[in-house]
Design a protein around this motif. Structure first.
Motif, short mmCIF file in Angstrom:
data_model
loop_
_atom_site.label_atom_id
_atom_site.label_comp_id
_atom_site.label_asym_id
_atom_site.label_seq_id
_atom_site.Cartn_x
_atom_site.Cartn_y
_atom_site.Cartn_z
N PRO A 153 -0.69 12.06 -7.09
CA PRO A 153 -2.01 12.36 -6.52
C PRO A 153 -3.10 12.58 -7.58
CG PRO A 153 -0.33 13.66 -5.43
CD PRO A 153 0.34 12.95 -6.58
N GLU A 154 -2.72 13.13 -8.73
CA GLU A 154 -3.70 13.34 -9.79
C GLU A 154 -4.22 12.01 -10.32
OE1 GLU A 154 -0.52 14.62 -10.01
OE2 GLU A 154 -0.94 16.68 -9.41
N ALA A 155 -3.33 11.04 -10.41
CA ALA A 155 -3.75 9.71 -10.87
C ALA A 155 -4.66 9.04 -9.85
CB ALA A 155 -2.53 8.85 -11.16
N PHE A 187 0.83 -1.20 0.00
CA PHE A 187 0.00 0.00 0.00
C PHE A 187 0.87 1.25 0.00
CE2 PHE A 187 -1.98 3.30 2.66
CZ PHE A 187 -3.02 3.66 1.83
N LEU A 188 1.89 1.28 0.85
CA LEU A 188 2.75 2.45 0.94
C LEU A 188 3.54 2.67 -0.34
CD1 LEU A 188 3.97 2.03 4.59
CD2 LEU A 188 2.51 3.83 3.71
N TYR A 189 3.98 1.59 -0.97
CA TYR A 189 4.70 1.72 -2.23
C TYR A 189 3.80 2.33 -3.29
CZ TYR A 189 7.48 0.54 -6.30
OH TYR A 189 8.20 0.61 -7.47
N LEU A 190 2.55 1.87 -3.36
CA LEU A 190 1.62 2.44 -4.34
C LEU A 190 1.31 3.90 -4.03
CD1 LEU A 190 -0.88 -0.48 -4.88
CD2 LEU A 190 0.78 0.40 -6.50
N VAL A 191 1.13 4.21 -2.75
CA VAL A 191 0.84 5.60 -2.37
C VAL A 191 2.00 6.51 -2.74
CG1 VAL A 191 0.60 7.11 -0.35
CG2 VAL A 191 -0.84 5.10 -0.59
N ASP A 229 -6.64 10.57 -7.89
CA ASP A 229 -7.94 11.23 -7.98
C ASP A 229 -8.72 10.72 -9.18
OD1 ASP A 229 -9.73 13.00 -6.77
OD2 ASP A 229 -9.27 14.55 -8.25
N ALA A 230 -8.03 10.31 -10.23
CA ALA A 230 -8.72 9.75 -11.38
C ALA A 230 -9.20 8.33 -11.10
CB ALA A 230 -7.78 9.74 -12.60
N ILE A 231 -8.41 7.57 -10.32
CA ILE A 231 -8.79 6.20 -10.00
C ILE A 231 -9.92 6.18 -8.98
CG2 ILE A 231 -7.98 4.03 -8.99
CD1 ILE A 231 -5.17 4.77 -10.05
N ILE A 232 -9.71 6.89 -7.86
CA ILE A 232 -10.70 6.96 -6.77
C ILE A 232 -10.96 8.44 -6.51
CG2 ILE A 232 -11.25 6.31 -4.41
CD1 ILE A 232 -8.99 4.23 -4.64
N PRO A 233 -12.00 9.02 -7.11
CA PRO A 233 -12.25 10.45 -6.89
C PRO A 233 -12.50 10.75 -5.41
CG PRO A 233 -13.57 9.61 -8.71
CD PRO A 233 -12.93 8.43 -8.05
N HIS A 234 -11.85 11.78 -4.94
CA HIS A 234 -11.93 12.21 -3.54
C HIS A 234 -11.57 11.07 -2.59
CE1 HIS A 234 -13.77 15.80 -5.08
NE2 HIS A 234 -14.69 15.08 -5.67
N GLY A 235 -10.60 10.27 -3.01
CA GLY A 235 -10.17 9.14 -2.21
C GLY A 235 -9.32 9.56 -1.02
N PRO A 236 -8.79 8.60 -0.31
CA PRO A 236 -8.02 8.93 0.90
C PRO A 236 -6.73 9.65 0.57
CG PRO A 236 -7.86 6.60 0.39
CD PRO A 236 -8.86 7.17 -0.56
N LYS A 237 -6.37 10.56 1.44
CA LYS A 237 -5.10 11.28 1.32
C LYS A 237 -4.21 10.80 2.44
CE LYS A 237 -7.48 15.24 -0.51
NZ LYS A 237 -8.73 15.70 0.02
#
Length: 158
Positions: A18-20, A9-13, A22-30
């Protein structure tokens, strides 16, 4: 979450912009920098408990302390900005599916019937690979260098 899932998870984060996200999960976790560094320290704690090599375990503990100190200082600095947890309220409650669910021929309980532990050398190599992933996820240069050297040592590379 265990150390392996946290590491992925951390590697993907860390790697996906961040723009990508937002495209994958709009308004997703920050995930803020402080919480990411603290989660890396938690993953390292899980990996150090699995290792038998005492020297590597002590080095991992020193890296953990560095990350936790940094995360604590960042949380204190960003407390008024509310930067550490920007996850919005989902708006609805998830509905759990009862087992066996709507598809009785497939059950997640049947997936892992009898997991076998890895032999010690293979476990060290696996943890070494995860340490290399975490070295790319951290923002601390000194910590990244230490994790790369520890990961290479566990993988058997020089």
């Amino acid at each position: 979450m265990n150390a392996r899932k946290t590491s992925m998870f951390l590697y993907l984060v860390a790697k996906i912009r961040p723009e990508a996200w937002d495209a994958i999960i709009p308004h997703g976790p920050k995930v803020s920098l402080a919480s990411r560094e603290y989660m890396i320290a938690i993953a390292l704690k899980g990996f150090s408990s699995e290792l038998d090599n005492r020297a590597v375990t002590q080095k991992l503990r020193a890296v953990q302390k560095t990350l936790v100190n940094f995360a604590g200082a960042q949380l204190a600095a960003n407390y008024g900005d509310d930067d550490w947890c920007g996850t919005p309220w989902p708006g609805k409650f998830p509905v759990p599916f009862p087992e066996p669910g709507p598809f009785p021929w497939f059950s997640f309980g049947d997936v892992m019937l009898n997991p076998q532990p890895l032999p010690p050398k293979e476990l060290q190599k696996e943890i070494g690979g995860y340490l290399l992933l975490l070295s790319e996820a951290t923002s601390q240069d000194v910590v990244a260098k230490d994790l790369r050297s520890l990961g290479s040592t566990l993988l058997g590379a020089k």
